[in-house]
Design a protein around this motif. Structure first.
Motif, short mmCIF file in Angstrom:
data_model
loop_
_atom_site.label_atom_id
_atom_site.label_comp_id
_atom_site.label_asym_id
_atom_site.label_seq_id
_atom_site.Cartn_x
_atom_site.Cartn_y
_atom_site.Cartn_z
N GLY A 185 0.80 -1.23 0.00
CA GLY A 185 0.00 0.00 0.00
C GLY A 185 0.82 1.27 0.00
N ALA A 186 2.11 1.15 -0.36
CA ALA A 186 2.99 2.33 -0.37
C ALA A 186 2.41 3.42 -1.26
CB ALA A 186 4.38 1.94 -0.84
N LEU A 187 2.52 4.65 -0.80
CA LEU A 187 2.02 5.82 -1.53
C LEU A 187 3.17 6.78 -1.78
CD1 LEU A 187 -1.09 6.40 0.75
CD2 LEU A 187 -1.08 5.30 -1.49
N GLN A 188 3.17 7.41 -2.94
CA GLN A 188 4.16 8.42 -3.27
C GLN A 188 3.59 9.80 -3.02
OE1 GLN A 188 6.86 5.95 -3.81
NE2 GLN A 188 7.48 7.85 -4.72
N HIS A 189 4.37 10.64 -2.40
CA HIS A 189 3.97 12.03 -2.15
C HIS A 189 5.13 12.94 -2.52
CE1 HIS A 189 0.34 11.04 0.14
NE2 HIS A 189 1.04 10.10 0.72
N GLU A 190 4.84 14.01 -3.20
CA GLU A 190 5.85 15.03 -3.46
C GLU A 190 5.87 15.96 -2.25
OE1 GLU A 190 7.91 15.00 -6.23
OE2 GLU A 190 6.92 13.05 -6.44
N VAL A 191 7.04 16.12 -1.64
CA VAL A 191 7.14 16.90 -0.41
C VAL A 191 8.25 17.94 -0.53
CG1 VAL A 191 6.26 15.02 1.05
CG2 VAL A 191 8.72 15.21 0.64
N PRO A 192 8.10 19.09 0.15
CA PRO A 192 9.17 20.09 0.14
C PRO A 192 10.37 19.56 0.92
CG PRO A 192 7.37 20.77 1.57
CD PRO A 192 6.93 19.51 0.91
N ALA A 193 11.55 19.87 0.44
CA ALA A 193 12.77 19.42 1.10
C ALA A 193 13.64 20.63 1.45
CB ALA A 193 13.54 18.47 0.19
N CYS A 194 14.26 20.56 2.62
CA CYS A 194 15.17 21.63 3.04
C CYS A 194 16.37 21.00 3.73
CB CYS A 194 14.45 22.60 3.96
SG CYS A 194 13.86 21.87 5.50
N THR A 195 17.37 21.80 3.98
CA THR A 195 18.58 21.34 4.65
C THR A 195 18.49 21.62 6.15
OG1 THR A 195 19.72 23.45 4.45
CG2 THR A 195 19.94 21.91 2.59
N LEU A 196 19.37 21.00 6.92
CA LEU A 196 19.42 21.30 8.36
C LEU A 196 19.76 22.77 8.58
CD1 LEU A 196 21.21 18.17 9.86
CD2 LEU A 196 18.81 18.81 10.10
N THR A 197 20.61 23.33 7.74
CA THR A 197 20.93 24.75 7.86
C THR A 197 19.68 25.60 7.64
OG1 THR A 197 23.25 24.47 7.30
CG2 THR A 197 22.29 26.64 6.88
N ASP A 198 18.85 25.24 6.65
CA ASP A 198 17.59 25.96 6.44
C ASP A 198 16.74 25.94 7.71
OD1 ASP A 198 18.15 26.43 3.73
OD2 ASP A 198 17.12 24.59 3.10
N VAL A 199 16.66 24.77 8.34
CA VAL A 199 15.86 24.63 9.56
C VAL A 199 16.39 25.55 10.64
CG1 VAL A 199 15.15 23.06 11.41
CG2 VAL A 199 15.15 22.26 9.04
N LEU A 200 17.69 25.52 10.87
CA LEU A 200 18.27 26.34 11.94
C LEU A 200 18.12 27.83 11.65
CD1 LEU A 200 21.45 24.28 12.81
CD2 LEU A 200 19.32 24.46 14.11
N LEU A 201 18.33 28.23 10.43
CA LEU A 201 18.19 29.65 10.09
C LEU A 201 16.75 30.13 10.24
CD1 LEU A 201 20.51 29.88 6.95
CD2 LEU A 201 20.95 30.80 9.24
N SER A 202 15.80 29.24 10.06
CA SER A 202 14.39 29.62 10.13
C SER A 202 13.80 29.63 11.53
CB SER A 202 13.56 28.67 9.26
OG SER A 202 13.93 28.79 7.93
N ILE A 203 14.31 28.79 12.42
CA ILE A 203 13.61 28.64 13.69
C ILE A 203 14.44 28.90 14.93
CG2 ILE A 203 11.87 27.08 12.77
CD1 ILE A 203 13.42 24.76 13.74
#
Length: 162
Positions: free
Chosen positions: A62-80
């Motif tokens: 039952g695997a499903l494919q989803h297109e998802v946004p991807a970011c880097t760990l640096t993106d995460v740290l800079l944002s939050i």
């Protein structure tokens, strides 16, 4: 928990969860496994081969494919993280096959601020050894705890500290 905080000489912890407010630079194809959501991954081919080789392919039905946004760990740290000079006490990584991509996505400036790392890896493609070597090159001490999941397959928790 309070006991864990006391044992580490801290009084508070901030758990930061990602989310839609983090800018992303690409879109990736995520394979979602409804019967085993914790095994959902960007690296589905390796997961399918592993489960098939061990007679467990039905778990991935039952695997499903989803297109998802991807970011880097640096993106995460800079944002939050409000103070970009603050220390990162613990970086927890569990990215189901994308470990080296995640490790390499953090800038050297951010790595200098990380005090401890806990990450799950698998031994497909020598992932555990590659993560160990990378963390050692960043100045960490490293310990590995291995768990046998299938015939000829191990997963590991990698612990790194300064």
């Amino acid at each position: 928990t309070a006991a864990a905080a006391a044992a580490n000489n801290t009084t508070t912890a901030t758990v930061i969860a990602g989310g839609a407010r983090i800018p992303h630079h690409s879109v990736r194809s995520l394979t979602f496994f409804p019967r085993m959501p914790g095994n959902s991954t960007l690296c589905a081919d390796a997961k399918f081969k592993l489960f098939q080789a061990n007679g467990k392919a039905g778990f991935l039905d039952g695997a499903l494919q989803h297109e998802v946004p991807a970011c880097t760990l640096t993106d995460v740290l800079l944002s939050i993280v409000a103070d970009q000079r603050s220390r990162i006490d613990l970086l927890k990584i569990d990215v189901e096959g994308s470990e080296m991509e995640a490790l390499h996505s953090l800038t050297q400036d951010h790595w200098k601020r990380v005090q401890k790392v806990v990450m799950e890896t698998d031994d497909t493609g020598h992932g555990t050894e590659r993560a160990r070597a990378f963390l050692l090159s960043c100045g960490f001490c490293v310990a590995i705890q291995r768990a046998h999941l299938f015939t000829d397959y191990w997963t590991s928790l990698v612990y790194a500290w300064r």
